[in-house]
Scaffold this active site. Structure first.
Site, PDB file in Angstrom:
ATOM      1  N   GLU A   1       4.119  29.929 -19.300  1.00 32.26           N
ATOM      2  CA  GLU A   1       3.619  29.400 -20.396  1.00 32.26           C
ATOM      3  C   GLU A   1       4.499  28.531 -21.297  1.00 32.26           C
ATOM      4  O   GLU A   1       4.130  27.694 -21.897  1.00 32.26           O
ATOM      5  CB  GLU A   1       2.732  30.516 -21.304  1.00 32.26           C
ATOM      6  CG  GLU A   1       1.548  30.967 -20.655  1.00 32.26           C
ATOM      7  CD  GLU A   1       0.888  32.091 -21.630  1.00 32.26           C
ATOM      8  OE1 GLU A   1       0.902  31.749 -22.688  1.00 32.26           O
ATOM      9  OE2 GLU A   1       0.631  33.140 -20.996  1.00 32.26           O
TER      10      GLU A   1
ATOM     11  N   ASP B   1       1.524  34.987 -19.123  1.00 30.44           N
ATOM     12  CA  ASP B   1       1.766  36.178 -19.761  1.00 30.44           C
ATOM     13  C   ASP B   1       0.764  37.374 -19.284  1.00 30.44           C
ATOM     14  O   ASP B   1      -0.396  36.993 -18.943  1.00 30.44           O
ATOM     15  CB  ASP B   1       1.322  36.046 -21.365  1.00 30.44           C
ATOM     16  CG  ASP B   1       2.495  35.191 -21.878  1.00 30.44           C
ATOM     17  OD1 ASP B   1       3.627  35.065 -21.143  1.00 30.44           O
ATOM     18  OD2 ASP B   1       2.447  34.914 -23.103  1.00 30.44           O
TER      19      ASP B   1
ATOM     20  N   ASP C   1      -1.610  39.157 -20.402  1.00 32.75           N
ATOM     21  CA  ASP C   1      -2.628  39.730 -21.331  1.00 32.75           C
ATOM     22  C   ASP C   1      -4.026  39.064 -21.128  1.00 32.75           C
ATOM     23  O   ASP C   1      -4.015  37.801 -20.194  1.00 32.75           O
ATOM     24  CB  ASP C   1      -2.306  39.383 -22.822  1.00 32.75           C
ATOM     25  CG  ASP C   1      -1.739  38.077 -23.229  1.00 32.75           C
ATOM     26  OD1 ASP C   1      -1.941  37.104 -22.418  1.00 32.75           O
ATOM     27  OD2 ASP C   1      -1.149  38.088 -24.241  1.00 32.75           O
TER      28      ASP C   1
ATOM     29  N   GLU D   1      -5.352  36.215 -22.435  1.00 36.70           N
ATOM     30  CA  GLU D   1      -5.120  34.812 -22.732  1.00 36.70           C
ATOM     31  C   GLU D   1      -4.498  34.243 -21.559  1.00 36.70           C
ATOM     32  O   GLU D   1      -4.632  33.158 -20.975  1.00 36.70           O
ATOM     33  CB  GLU D   1      -4.637  34.389 -24.074  1.00 36.70           C
ATOM     34  CG  GLU D   1      -5.359  34.841 -25.342  1.00 36.70           C
ATOM     35  CD  GLU D   1      -6.736  34.076 -25.375  1.00 36.70           C
ATOM     36  OE1 GLU D   1      -6.902  32.965 -24.788  1.00 36.70           O
ATOM     37  OE2 GLU D   1      -7.384  34.679 -26.006  1.00 36.70           O
TER      38      GLU D   1
ATOM     39  N   TYR E   1      11.383  36.136 -27.016  1.00 35.22           N
ATOM     40  CA  TYR E   1      10.115  35.524 -27.527  1.00 35.22           C
ATOM     41  C   TYR E   1       9.633  36.106 -29.007  1.00 35.22           C
ATOM     42  O   TYR E   1       9.632  37.319 -29.131  1.00 35.22           O
ATOM     43  CB  TYR E   1       9.098  35.854 -26.539  1.00 35.22           C
ATOM     44  CG  TYR E   1       8.008  34.775 -26.879  1.00 35.22           C
ATOM     45  CD1 TYR E   1       8.024  33.388 -26.820  1.00 35.22           C
ATOM     46  CD2 TYR E   1       6.599  35.416 -26.894  1.00 35.22           C
ATOM     47  CE1 TYR E   1       7.040  32.803 -26.969  1.00 35.22           C
ATOM     48  CE2 TYR E   1       5.692  34.416 -27.131  1.00 35.22           C
ATOM     49  CZ  TYR E   1       5.916  32.995 -27.180  1.00 35.22           C
ATOM     50  OH  TYR E   1       4.846  32.028 -27.591  1.00 35.22           O
TER      51      TYR E   1
ATOM     52  N   ARG F   1       6.682  35.588 -30.471  1.00 34.22           N
ATOM     53  CA  ARG F   1       5.199  35.920 -30.727  1.00 34.22           C
ATOM     54  C   ARG F   1       4.835  37.050 -30.068  1.00 34.22           C
ATOM     55  O   ARG F   1       4.553  36.867 -28.943  1.00 34.22           O
ATOM     56  CB  ARG F   1       4.335  34.871 -30.627  1.00 34.22           C
ATOM     57  CG  ARG F   1       4.658  33.521 -31.592  1.00 34.22           C
ATOM     58  CD  ARG F   1       3.578  32.756 -31.229  1.00 34.22           C
ATOM     59  NE  ARG F   1       4.045  31.722 -30.219  1.00 34.22           N
ATOM     60  CZ  ARG F   1       4.851  30.505 -30.454  1.00 34.22           C
ATOM     61  NH1 ARG F   1       4.973  30.123 -31.805  1.00 34.22           N
ATOM     62  NH2 ARG F   1       5.067  29.703 -29.638  1.00 34.22           N
TER      63      ARG F   1
ATOM     64  N   HIS G   1       5.025  41.119 -23.978  1.00 35.88           N
ATOM     65  CA  HIS G   1       6.420  40.542 -24.132  1.00 35.88           C
ATOM     66  C   HIS G   1       7.208  41.937 -24.646  1.00 35.88           C
ATOM     67  O   HIS G   1       6.567  42.796 -24.928  1.00 35.88           O
ATOM     68  CB  HIS G   1       6.332  39.451 -24.980  1.00 35.88           C
ATOM     69  CG  HIS G   1       5.647  38.196 -24.899  1.00 35.88           C
ATOM     70  ND1 HIS G   1       6.177  37.304 -23.958  1.00 35.88           N
ATOM     71  CD2 HIS G   1       4.456  37.919 -25.341  1.00 35.88           C
ATOM     72  CE1 HIS G   1       5.333  36.334 -23.961  1.00 35.88           C
ATOM     73  NE2 HIS G   1       4.041  36.729 -24.908  1.00 35.88           N
TER      74      HIS G   1
END
Length: 768
Positions: A9, A82, A84, A86, A283, A285, A328
């Site tokens: 991403e 990622d 998850d 999304e 990362y 976020r 993450h």
DNA sequence: CAGTGAGCGAGCTTCCGCTTGACTT
């Protein structure tokens, strides 16, 4: 071209991973989501099982073109977005848009960017998880339905261009309700009685153990305790420990950077982004407090090297946040041996905070000894208590101490106490009773609002900062400093000749950078809570998240979930649209003594206003509120004062000078030119003098002229440009809108000068 | 934007979540 294409991403992540994989791998980035529902229409076919109409986002067309080229020359495509909901959806969209063939496409996941984790992932690929993708579609479609059906209701019932949504509306509600709690709060006063004692070897402070609610009782305690020796009744020493906090997540980083560095939520994220891009931190976020194996080893080594073995203690912190997806690691330095970095000042400060917090999280507990001493003034039963603390072993405190929002707790500083023994008698050197007041709940700052949202499971690390910005942009909430008010408090001081009572004064209730609801925010929240209680419920997100989880597990059909939600929701929208009246927050203030007509406050088409006369009154009059006033608490007197505006102050250079209050606050007007009255000066249009008004007009004109003179010295330069919102003049950092009807192409310098003199540069305008 | 709260009313506004640069009103 290499045989393998890996897609992640984030471009920064791509760079790192490429270094971990050999020449056979090319790593590219999708830059987040590549496809979404079109932004200007619903894009959901409700009749047809909520079928979404996805489009490649305009800013991703280039990314897709580039990825398509890479796909052509690759034998295997590894979707490494990622781990998850999304992330899974991004991979699915990539598969669709890039036409990836199942036999040559592999899905891999890793929750930390370390060489070993990447290699492990490559060795155990899986296929796309359709259920997880569907959970994301349900989330996306539900948010679109809620946002795009609720917002238009507000356009009809309150004001155009307003917005509502699952996240933002609850965020505003939190602010509005806190303001109501503060308004409803009734302060109570009590007396804190404090004695200064001398043991001969040192001084200490002891507090009367009970809260004393009235001055008579306080006087009695002071009278009976004063002048007597204080006898040690009991002495207790207890071991205690303190444990370090978990390493940062997005939310805790925003909180600490706010408290320790004074950063806004957006600023923290900006600075963190730069640290991430320059490879300094992992990362930023994330909702996870987890550290990778690699990180734990490196942290331990750093701690042992710098502080010795005793200071090292490896720990795991369970993530307690509702709905955390933990794709993450926690936020940590990529290189623990770098305690400080070079670079921009704020980057250095934020980095050090992150370094300290991550290092401290892997250090030993601090061991303390807490001492409590009970005293009785000789011959009385009034118990006084002294508390002290000694650090026996500092452990993680050597590096880092978390701060707190609770100011009262920080006041209570505990020091070492001088040695005393049971039965010992100490001299009383001072005794005072001070009036104190119970505290209203405090208003939210940006980070403390994020904290609540996170606790409620509302919003995600990537949206906290944008949400905070949205509710301010829409005018629901303002971030402001407010001056406090003076208040008196009573103090009783013991003296040999008697008790001396004095009245002192202090400032209280001052607020810095706190979030206040606006009239619009209050009216919209009340309207939504009254009509859409389910959506505005603090548990709504948690409830639907549970269903998204069921979808992800394959136990619930995503379209069935949406049908069940949408039917009653849509019926509610229709009914409210038909039956509900306008929501204006109307409040009757009283009667105008001059005319006997009713005076009311409400939100009008152009914002908060006052009206004299009933709706059907042909001679009704209107006035606009000043920006520092609110329809929720304006008094009749203040409201009537507004009708004395605008008023003329006199003439200057043959043009009328007048003052008034506009949509953006009080102003001075000179012919066609307007100057805002600066907020800081404490001036308002009711009291401003003619001389001061002229001063404002002249100083603004001088500034504009000075700017033009500067233009001839070539710095700053002057441009006439075509912008997104029409033609404008760019002059150094300032931009001036060119009024409609003027042809930008043929403007003369004189005309440009006139435009600049007659308008406020956009950089000085208040942002809406 | 600023002397006004709507009548006639086109067409537009709006969500949340994942990412960075391009562009700056």
């Amino acid at each position: 071209m290499s045989k393998n294409l890996v897609i992640v991403e984030s471009p920064a992540k791509a760079k790192t991973i490429e270094g971990y994989l050999g020449k056979d791998f090319t790593v590219k980035s999708s830059f987040g989501h590549i496809r979404d529902l079109a932004s200007n229409k619903l894009s959901i076919d409700i009749e047809n099982n909520f079928s979404p109409d996805y489009q490649v986002s305009p800013d991703k067309k280039k990314v897709i073109d580039d990825l398509k080229k890479s796909v052509k020359s690759a034998e295997v495509v590894w979707l490494a977005t990622d781990e998850d909901r999304e992330g899974e959806a991004i991979s699915w969209h990539l598969q669709e848009v890039l036409n990836l063939k199942p036999e040559s496409t592999k899905r891999i996941v890793f929750s930390e960017i370390t060489k070993s984790a990447i290699h492990r992932a490559i060795e155990s690929p899986r296929s796309l998880d359709v259920h997880l993708v569907n959970a994301q579609q349900a989330r996306r479609v539900l948010d679109r339905l809620v946002g795009f059906e609720l917002s238009p209701v507000l356009w009809k019932k309150v004001r155009p261009s307003l917005s509502a949504g699952r996240v933002q509306s609850v965020a505003v509600r939190i602010i509005v309700e806190r303001e109501r709690e503060i308004e409803a709060f009734k302060k109570e006063s009590f007396f804190r009685i404090s004695a200064e004692l001398d043991s001969g070897k040192g001084k200490l402070k002891a507090e009367y153990a009970q809260k004393v609610s009235n001055i008579g009782q306080a006087r009695k305690v002071v009278e009976e305790s004063g002048g007597k020796p204080f006898i040690v009744e009991a002495l207790e020493k207890k071991p205690a420990k303190r444990t370090p906090s978990a390493p940062f997540t997005t939310s805790t980083l925003q909180q600490e950077a706010g408290r320790k560095l004074g950063f806004s939520v957006a600023q923290t994220m900006q600075v963190a982004q730069r640290l991430y891009e320059s490879g300094r931190i992992t990362y930023m976020r994330t909702d996870s407090t987890n550290l990778s194996e690699t990180a734990l080893v490196a942290a331990k080594q750093q701690i042992v090297n710098s502080f010795g073995n005793d200071y090292s203690q490896l720990r795991n912190f369970a993530t307690k946040t509702k709905g955390a997806q933990e794709a993450h690691e926690a936020i940590r330095p990529t290189d623990f041996s770098a305690e400080k970095i070079t670079g921009e000042k704020n980057e250095q400060r934020l980095y050090e905070l992150i370094w300290k917090r991550a290092i401290a999280s892997q250090m030993s507990d601090a061991r303390l000894e807490r001492t409590t001493i009970d005293f009785l003034p000789s011959g009385t039963s009034h118990k006084y208590v002294a508390k002290g603390e000694v650090i026996l072993f500092d452990g993680f405190l050597k590096v880092y101490l978390e701060s707190t929002d609770d100011e009262a707790a920080e006041d209570e500083q505990k020091d070492m106490l001088p040695p005393v023994s049971k039965g010992q008698s100490l001299d009383m050197t001072a005794l005072t009773a001070t009036e104190r007041f119970s505290q209203a709940p405090s208003r939210y700052s940006e980070p403390s609002l994020v904290k609540v949202l996170e606790e409620l499971g509302i919003g995600r690390p990537s949206t906290y900062a944008p949400t905070i910005s949205t509710i301010q942009k829409r005018g629901y909430v303002v971030k402001e400093n407010r001056e406090g008010a003076k208040r008196d408090y009573r103090v009783l001081v013991y003296q040999k000749t008697g008790i001396k009572e004095t009245v002192k004064s202090e400032n209280h209730g001052a607020e810095k950078g706190k979030l206040f609801p606006t009239d619009i925010g209050i009216v919209v929240t009340d309207f939504l809570v009254a009509n859409f209680r389910t959506i505005l419920d603090y548990n709504f997100t948690a409830t639907v998240e549970k269903e998204f989880d069921d979808i992800a597990m394959g136990n619930l059909e995503w379209t069935a979930m949406l049908t069940k939600f949408y039917k009653p929701f849509h019926a509610n929208v229709e009914e409210t649209t038909e039956t509900s009246g306008r929501a204006s927050g109307e409040r009757i203030l009283g009667t105008d003594p001059k005319t006997g007509k009713p005076v009311s406050a409400r939100i009008g088409r152009f914002g908060p206003m006052i009206q004299i006369g009933a709706q059907d009154d042909d001679d009704k009059r209107f006035a606009r509120l000043r920006s520092d006033q609110s329809i929720t608490n304006i008094s009749l007197e203040e409201a009537l004062d507004l009708f004395k505006l605008p008023r003329s102050l006199g003439e200057f250079e043959n043009l009328e000078v007048s003052v008034g209050t506009g949509r953006f606050g009080p102003y001075v007007r000179h012919g066609k030119a307007f100057v805002s009255i600066p907020k800081s000066a404490g001036e308002d249009p009711m009291t401003i003098t003619f001389d001061r008004a002229v001063e404002l007009i002249v100083s603004k004109r001088d500034a504009a002229e000075k700017a033009l003179i500067l233009e001839f010295s070539e710095e700053p330069t002057l441009f006439v440009l075509e912008g997104r919102y029409g033609p404008y003049i760019k002059f150094g950092k300032d931009n001036f809108k060119i009024p409609r009807g003027q042809d930008a192409a043929t403007l003369t310098l004189v005309q440009i000068r006139e435009i600049m003199a007659a308008s406020v540069p956009s950089s000085k305008k208040r942002k809406r």
